[in-house]
Design an enzyme around this catalytic site. Structure first.
Site, PDB file in Angstrom:
ATOM      1  N   TRP A  95       0.798  -1.237   0.000  1.00 53.90           N
ATOM      2  CA  TRP A  95       0.000   0.000   0.000  1.00 53.90           C
ATOM      3  C   TRP A  95       0.825   1.279   0.000  1.00 53.90           C
ATOM      4  CZ3 TRP A  95      -4.819   1.859  -0.495  1.00 53.90           C
ATOM      5  CH2 TRP A  95      -5.041   3.159  -0.038  1.00 53.90           C
ATOM      6  N   MET A  96       0.394   2.237  -0.825  1.00 58.37           N
ATOM      7  CA  MET A  96       0.990   3.576  -0.806  1.00 58.37           C
ATOM      8  C   MET A  96      -0.121   4.621  -0.855  1.00 58.37           C
ATOM      9  SD  MET A  96       3.494   5.313  -3.652  1.00 58.37           S
ATOM     10  CE  MET A  96       2.300   5.465  -4.973  1.00 58.37           C
ATOM     11  N   ASN A  97       0.022   5.717  -0.074  1.00 61.85           N
ATOM     12  CA  ASN A  97      -0.803   6.901  -0.376  1.00 61.85           C
ATOM     13  C   ASN A  97       0.081   8.135  -0.525  1.00 61.85           C
ATOM     14  OD1 ASN A  97      -1.507   6.063   2.627  1.00 61.85           O
ATOM     15  ND2 ASN A  97      -1.979   8.221   2.656  1.00 61.85           N
ATOM     16  N   ASP A  98      -0.163   9.199   0.165  1.00 63.48           N
ATOM     17  CA  ASP A  98       0.416  10.522  -0.157  1.00 63.48           C
ATOM     18  C   ASP A  98       1.926  10.554  -0.457  1.00 63.48           C
ATOM     19  OD1 ASP A  98      -1.961  10.783   1.190  1.00 63.48           O
ATOM     20  OD2 ASP A  98      -1.235  12.168   2.680  1.00 63.48           O
TER      21      ASP A  98
ATOM     22  N   GLN B 173       3.621   7.759   1.969  1.00 63.74           N
ATOM     23  CA  GLN B 173       2.895   7.013   2.990  1.00 63.74           C
ATOM     24  C   GLN B 173       2.863   5.550   2.554  1.00 63.74           C
ATOM     25  OE1 GLN B 173       0.789   8.515   6.038  1.00 63.74           O
ATOM     26  NE2 GLN B 173       2.902   9.102   5.675  1.00 63.74           N
TER      27      GLN B 173
ATOM     28  N   TRP C 233      -4.542   0.363   3.629  1.00 61.74           N
ATOM     29  CA  TRP C 233      -3.909   1.289   4.577  1.00 61.74           C
ATOM     30  C   TRP C 233      -3.652   0.584   5.919  1.00 61.74           C
ATOM     31  CZ3 TRP C 233      -4.520   3.697   9.279  1.00 61.74           C
ATOM     32  CH2 TRP C 233      -3.841   4.904   9.467  1.00 61.74           C
TER      33      TRP C 233
ATOM     34  N   PHE D  16       2.803   9.784   9.844  1.00 60.11           N
ATOM     35  CA  PHE D  16       1.892  10.342   8.842  1.00 60.11           C
ATOM     36  C   PHE D  16       2.634  11.334   7.932  1.00 60.11           C
ATOM     37  CE2 PHE D  16      -2.823   9.787  10.186  1.00 60.11           C
ATOM     38  CZ  PHE D  16      -2.644   8.432  10.288  1.00 60.11           C
TER      39      PHE D  16
ATOM     40  N   ARG E 267      -2.370  17.858  11.361  1.00 60.75           N
ATOM     41  CA  ARG E 267      -1.335  17.058  10.696  1.00 60.75           C
ATOM     42  C   ARG E 267      -0.785  17.645   9.389  1.00 60.75           C
ATOM     43  NH1 ARG E 267      -6.083  13.788  10.340  1.00 60.75           N
ATOM     44  NH2 ARG E 267      -6.974  13.710   8.264  1.00 60.75           N
ATOM     45  N   ASP E 268       0.190  16.913   8.859  1.00 61.14           N
ATOM     46  CA  ASP E 268       0.777  17.111   7.534  1.00 61.14           C
ATOM     47  C   ASP E 268       1.605  18.394   7.409  1.00 61.14           C
ATOM     48  OD1 ASP E 268      -0.740  14.840   7.126  1.00 61.14           O
ATOM     49  OD2 ASP E 268      -2.337  15.865   6.031  1.00 61.14           O
TER      50      ASP E 268
ATOM     51  N   GLU F 231      -6.320  18.634   4.552  1.00 55.17           N
ATOM     52  CA  GLU F 231      -5.105  17.818   4.698  1.00 55.17           C
ATOM     53  C   GLU F 231      -4.008  18.357   3.772  1.00 55.17           C
ATOM     54  OE1 GLU F 231      -6.867  13.471   5.747  1.00 55.17           O
ATOM     55  OE2 GLU F 231      -6.883  13.893   3.616  1.00 55.17           O
TER      56      GLU F 231
END
Ligand code: FRU
Length: 535
Positions: A55-58, A74, A82, A114, A188-189, A240
């Protein structure tokens, strides 16, 4: 540079009816089932970054240093949905082809890692540099699952880590977190930028449905400056992954600040999307430009990409002044269905890296994006046609697999003398799967239609209807550029003025490109079809 061939092709006689419009008979379809392609062959993109597995996100922590573009992301290395977040890592010399490196940051007792950013601390303001080595500082959010499960609201805080080997390995700061949670649930972020004018680090953070601005001299001690976001922008979801940077308005000396904010749901076509604001930043407050404010749409927002699959994108730091570009990459998926897309081995890819440009025409500020120019180094073959007349109502083939390998394409063309008509372009295959896009110039919108693009049933939110983008130009012609990479289409209209990015999962490879108008004969000029080769 790859071998470069140019073919001039005569298009006369290529008018045929294909699966885009007419459904193939059952007999046709069953005859076309041959050797089954593997998931890798059918779905692994050629030039969009995907992790080897899982899995990969941002995109996270992007910086450039000593010839390498770094991309962290991520990452959950133990599953294809996730899970406990790590920072994966990849490097590239051109933002087009990537080499995956070992995991950069692992979760620990303080929480999951995160999203966040990274900067090169050339003046060693942080004091982490040792023995003349320039430190790279990553700032990320700790997400403490135990606290969240406990029902506490203060489970996210900001932390830093430093690297003395140009981003390969990282040491977490012993006194983390550097910003504790002030009782805000979504906090966050962090995205850190160097403010040249005020000579300090600025950090933007998503806090609930606002952006908080902080500053620091040493990347460890942070002071809250201001907030932004009330009554402006789309607020249908949590805010976000912000980004803030100064940009020169093209062709002028004017400098404006751009604030990017992703919103979890409530994009122009529903689901996750990324909005932007143009204004001024005085070292403390961000104020939106009154001219820009007038341009906001009915959602009170302005979108970097109108397609459903460009989320959480931010820019690279430390791009040398001699280059001067603002370089951006996004996650090519949408939280509505990201965990369900029909790949098993890996899940998700990034968009193509893009150059952002700020323009002002007729008092209208616009953030445009185009693919990075480095992509043209991979052109292996070109098919060109100066002018094509398309008869109304006829599905007209522009090219097919006999002339070009459809795996990775970079296509450009111009539509002259725009008519009040619908222009439908179509990529399709032998199973009748079709990904369609174009312009409805009666109702003035661009569209992508992936409703019959292959496997769409994994989520009701994937293709319930066509996606749209407003078409506002007063010009009589339209320039189109698009990238196709097995499972994604990225369309850049009028030099990136309007962008649409979407993914799709055909049952067989795409093998034909065609066009159809409804009520008028139309002209397509300067068609250039570039085949890209990454072997
Ligand atoms: C955006 C996001 C971020 C968060 C990360 C968690 O897609 O929700 O806000 O840091 O993903 O993986």
């Amino acid at each position: 540079m790859k071998e470069f061939k140019v073919l001039f092709v005569v298009f006369i006689g290529l008018i045929i009816t294909i699966g885009c419009k007419e459904q193939k008979t059952k007999q046709d379809v069953s005859n076309t089932v041959e050797t089954k392609l593997s998931e890798e062959q059918l779905y692994r993109p050629n030039f969009h970054f995907t992790p080897k597995a899982n899995w990969m996100n941002d995109p996270n922590g992007m910086f450039f240093y000593n010839g390498y573009y770094h991309l962290y992301f991520q990452y959950y290395p133990d599953g294809n949905v996730w899970g406990p977040m790590h920072w994966g890592h990849a490097i590239s010399t051109d933002m087009v082809t990537w080499v995956e490196k070992p995991i950069a940051l692992y979760p620990d007792e303080k929480g999951y890692i995160f999203s966040g950013s990274a900067v090169v601390d050339a003046d060693n303001t942080s004091g982490f540099g040792k023995g003349g080595k320039i430190p790279t500082i990553a700032m990320f959010t700790y997400h403490n699952m135990d606290k969240e499960k406990n029902g506490d609201v203060n489970f996210q805080s900001q932390a830093i880590a430093y690297s003395l080997d140009e981003g390969l390995t990282w040491e977490k700061y012993a006194d983390n977190p550097v910003i504790k949670n002030p009782n805000i649930k979504d906090f966050r972020d962090p995205k850190v930028v160097w403010d040249e004018v005020n000579e300090k680090w600025i950090m933007v953070l998503a806090a609930g449905q606002e952006i908080m601005f902080y500053s620091s001299k040493n990347l460890k001690d942070w002071e809250l400056l201001s907030n932004f976001g009330e009554n402006i922008g789309s607020h249908d979801g949590v805010w976000e992954c912000p980004d803030l940077f100064a940009m020169q308005v093209e062709g002028t000396d004017e400098v404006k600040w751009v604030l990017i904010v992703s919103v979890g749901k409530g994009g122009y076509n529903m689901g996750s999307a990324t909005q932007y604001f143009v204004g001024d930043f005085d070292g403390k407050n961000f104020t939106i430009d009154p001219d820009f404010k007038n341009e906001l749409d009915t959602n009170n927002a302005s979108w970097i990409d109108y397609g459903k699959d460009n989320y959480a994108g931010v820019t690279w730091s430390n791009i040398p002044d001699t280059d001067g570009r603002k370089l951006f990459i996004g996650w090519m998926s949408n939280w509505q269905y990201a965990t369900k897309v029909p790949t098993e081995k890996w899940r998700s890819s990034m968009t193509v890296a893009r150059e952002l440009k700020l323009t002002k025409t007729n008092n209208k500020y616009q953030l445009k994006s185009v693919p990075v120019k480095e992509i043209s180094n991979y052109i292996s073959k070109t098919v060109k046609k100066n002018s094509i007349n398309i008869e109304k109502g006829k599905q007209t083939l522009l090219t097919n697999k006999k002339l070009i390998d459809f795996k990775s394409l970079d296509i450009q063309f111009t539509i002259k003398n725009l008519k009040e008509d619908t222009y439908t372009f179509c990529f399709d295959n032998k199973s009748g799967d079709a990904i369609k896009f174009g312009l409805n110039n009666n109702e003035q919108f661009f569209f992508i239609d992936r409703m019959v693009s292959g496997n769409v049933s994994f989520s009701e939110e994937f293709a319930p209807k066509i996606s749209k983008a407003p078409f506002t130009t007063t010009e009589n012609e339209l320039e189109v550029r698009l990238l196709l990479d097995k499972t994604s289409i990225e369309i850049f209209y009028n030099n990136g003025e309007t962008v649409m990015t979407e993914i799709f999962f055909p049952k067989n490879p795409i093998e034909a490109f065609s066009v159809q108008s409804e009520n008028f004969n139309i002209e397509i000029e300067n068609l250039i079809i570039n085949e890209l080769n990454f072997n």
